[in-house]
Motif scaffolding. Structure first.
Motif, short mmCIF file in Angstrom:
data_model
loop_
_atom_site.label_atom_id
_atom_site.label_comp_id
_atom_site.label_asym_id
_atom_site.label_seq_id
_atom_site.Cartn_x
_atom_site.Cartn_y
_atom_site.Cartn_z
N LEU A 90 0.82 -1.20 0.00
CA LEU A 90 0.00 0.00 0.00
C LEU A 90 0.86 1.26 0.00
CD1 LEU A 90 -2.83 -1.05 2.50
CD2 LEU A 90 -2.96 -0.93 -0.01
N ALA A 91 1.97 1.22 0.75
CA ALA A 91 2.86 2.39 0.78
C ALA A 91 3.47 2.65 -0.59
CB ALA A 91 3.96 2.18 1.82
N ASN A 92 3.89 1.59 -1.26
CA ASN A 92 4.48 1.75 -2.59
C ASN A 92 3.42 2.15 -3.62
OD1 ASN A 92 7.55 0.71 -3.07
ND2 ASN A 92 6.66 -0.24 -1.25
N LEU A 93 2.21 1.60 -3.48
CA LEU A 93 1.14 1.96 -4.41
C LEU A 93 0.82 3.45 -4.30
CD1 LEU A 93 -0.99 0.91 -6.45
CD2 LEU A 93 -2.51 0.56 -4.50
N GLY A 94 0.65 3.93 -3.08
CA GLY A 94 0.40 5.35 -2.90
C GLY A 94 1.56 6.19 -3.41
N ALA A 95 2.79 5.71 -3.19
CA ALA A 95 3.97 6.45 -3.65
C ALA A 95 4.01 6.53 -5.17
CB ALA A 95 5.23 5.79 -3.12
N SER A 96 3.60 5.46 -5.85
CA SER A 96 3.58 5.49 -7.31
C SER A 96 2.61 6.55 -7.83
CB SER A 96 3.19 4.11 -7.86
OG SER A 96 4.17 3.14 -7.55
N VAL A 97 1.44 6.63 -7.20
CA VAL A 97 0.47 7.65 -7.59
C VAL A 97 1.03 9.04 -7.35
CG1 VAL A 97 -1.83 8.59 -7.11
CG2 VAL A 97 -1.49 6.11 -7.19
N VAL A 98 1.64 9.26 -6.19
CA VAL A 98 2.22 10.57 -5.86
C VAL A 98 3.35 10.91 -6.83
CG1 VAL A 98 3.52 11.84 -4.11
CG2 VAL A 98 1.54 10.48 -3.45
N ALA A 99 4.15 9.92 -7.19
CA ALA A 99 5.27 10.17 -8.11
C ALA A 99 4.77 10.64 -9.47
CB ALA A 99 6.11 8.90 -8.26
N VAL A 100 3.73 9.98 -9.98
CA VAL A 100 3.16 10.40 -11.27
C VAL A 100 2.60 11.81 -11.18
CG1 VAL A 100 1.36 9.93 -12.98
CG2 VAL A 100 2.68 8.04 -12.01
N ALA A 144 10.56 7.12 -1.21
CA ALA A 144 11.54 8.20 -1.11
C ALA A 144 11.57 9.02 -2.40
CB ALA A 144 12.93 7.63 -0.82
N ALA A 145 11.54 8.34 -3.54
CA ALA A 145 11.53 9.06 -4.82
C ALA A 145 10.25 9.86 -4.99
CB ALA A 145 11.69 8.06 -5.97
N ALA A 146 9.13 9.31 -4.50
CA ALA A 146 7.85 10.02 -4.61
C ALA A 146 7.86 11.30 -3.79
CB ALA A 146 6.71 9.11 -4.15
N VAL A 147 8.46 11.25 -2.60
CA VAL A 147 8.57 12.46 -1.78
C VAL A 147 9.38 13.53 -2.50
CG1 VAL A 147 9.54 13.41 0.35
CG2 VAL A 147 8.26 11.26 0.41
N ALA A 148 10.49 13.13 -3.12
CA ALA A 148 11.33 14.09 -3.85
C ALA A 148 10.57 14.70 -5.02
CB ALA A 148 12.60 13.39 -4.33
N LEU A 149 9.85 13.87 -5.78
CA LEU A 149 9.09 14.39 -6.92
C LEU A 149 7.94 15.27 -6.47
CD1 LEU A 149 9.01 11.24 -9.24
CD2 LEU A 149 10.07 13.45 -9.76
#
Length: 297
Positions: free
Chosen positions: A172-182, A262-267
């Motif tokens: 779930l954390a990675n799924l949310g991060a993927s959405v945030v990254a996009v 971590a990448a999603a936070v940066a983006l």
């Protein structure tokens, strides 16, 4: 005594803000659901057509990857079941974006470039609330979510995974991060529309096409520079490849489970900062272009 009253006043303000957030956001989502449902019920035949089309076209964007994996009994270090998981994950990310950020919210360059951003600025509510809730369309966008969940469920049954609570938490954390990254990448590129409305709209559209097209491919074996570009500048690797690699343990070198968050936070930080700078310019010069095409009325 004055310090005590100031503390009480600050506490009341924070409580009011929290209560407002907890009530206003669900109310906006409820309104979006009712509007989307009214759209569907207004023409059920057309709505069923769109839902079926989404359910077919979104997974079909990754059909090439799946067919290659099936024909070759895998792609590199990825088995057929792992490729299927990758496709299901990417489909679910695309579905969440279609449910929560449609009506050109994720494609904010179109609103900026067409002079429609004033529609958001004149609303009697914070801009962040409009961006968070205005694109909510769970009925018309739900087909992709259902299809993504179905593909994931089918692939997980074929994988030797220890799907305990910790694994689902990381999923779930990675799924949310993927959405945030996009979203972060799209807002960063879309912010160029504050300076070049027409050109930036085309650039952001091409970035989204790259995310959609390349996001369903395993990127193992690419050079360091190209891989870095597809994770940072145009983060197609964050759509599904990097999180799936971490969750499934694919590859000789283990990918950390925190890499995508971590990448999603940066983006997200880059996208928000770029958008803030562009918004400051927009408030000073506005837009000389307007078209009523492509927004929710």
């Amino acid at each position: 005594m004055s310090d005590w009253w100031a503390t009480v006043a600050d506490g009341r303000q924070q409580a009011h803000t929290t209560w407002w957030f907890l009530t206003r956001v669900p109310a906006r989502y409820s309104l979006g659901f009712r509007m989307d449902l009214a759209f569907v019920l207004r023409s059920p035949g057309l709505a069923i057509y769109y839902l079926a089309l989404d359910a077919i076209l979104i997974p079909a964007s990754g059909a090439t990857t799946f067919l290659l994996a099936e024909r070759l009994t895998g792609l590199g270090s990825w088995s057929v079941a792992q490729v299927t998981f990758l496709l299901g994950y990417a489909t679910l990310v695309e579905g969440i974006l279609a449910v929560a950020f449609t009506y050109n919210v994720s494609h904010i360059s179109r609103r900026i470039g067409r002079g429609q951003f004033d529609h958001l600025l004149v609303q009697p509510q914070p801009l962040w609330l409009s961006l968070l809730s205005e694109g909510f369309a769970p009925v018309t966008g739900g087909a992709a979510v259902a299809m993504g969940i179905a593909i994931l469920a089918w692939s997980i049954t074929r994988l030797p995974l220890d799907t305990d609570i910790a694994w689902w938490g990381f999923f779930l954390a990675n799924l949310g991060a993927s959405v945030v990254a996009v979203l972060g990448a799209m807002f960063a590129w879309s912010s160029l529309a504050f300076w070049a409305p027409v050109a930036a709209e085309e650039v952001a559209t091409n970035v989204h096409e790259a995310l959609t097209t390349l996001g369903v491919f395993p990127l193992d074996g690419l050079g360091t520079v190209l891989t870095a570009g597809l994770v940072a500048a145009v983060p197609a690797g964050l759509v599904a490849w990097l999180p799936a690699r971490a969750l499934l343990g694919v590859g000789a070198t283990a990918t950390p489970l925190w890499a995508t968050p971590a990448a999603a936070v940066a983006l997200a930080i880059i996208g928000a900062a770029t958008f803030r700078v562009g918004l400051g310019r927009y408030r000073c010069v506005g837009s000389s272009r307007y078209t009523d095409f492509g927004h929710r009325r």
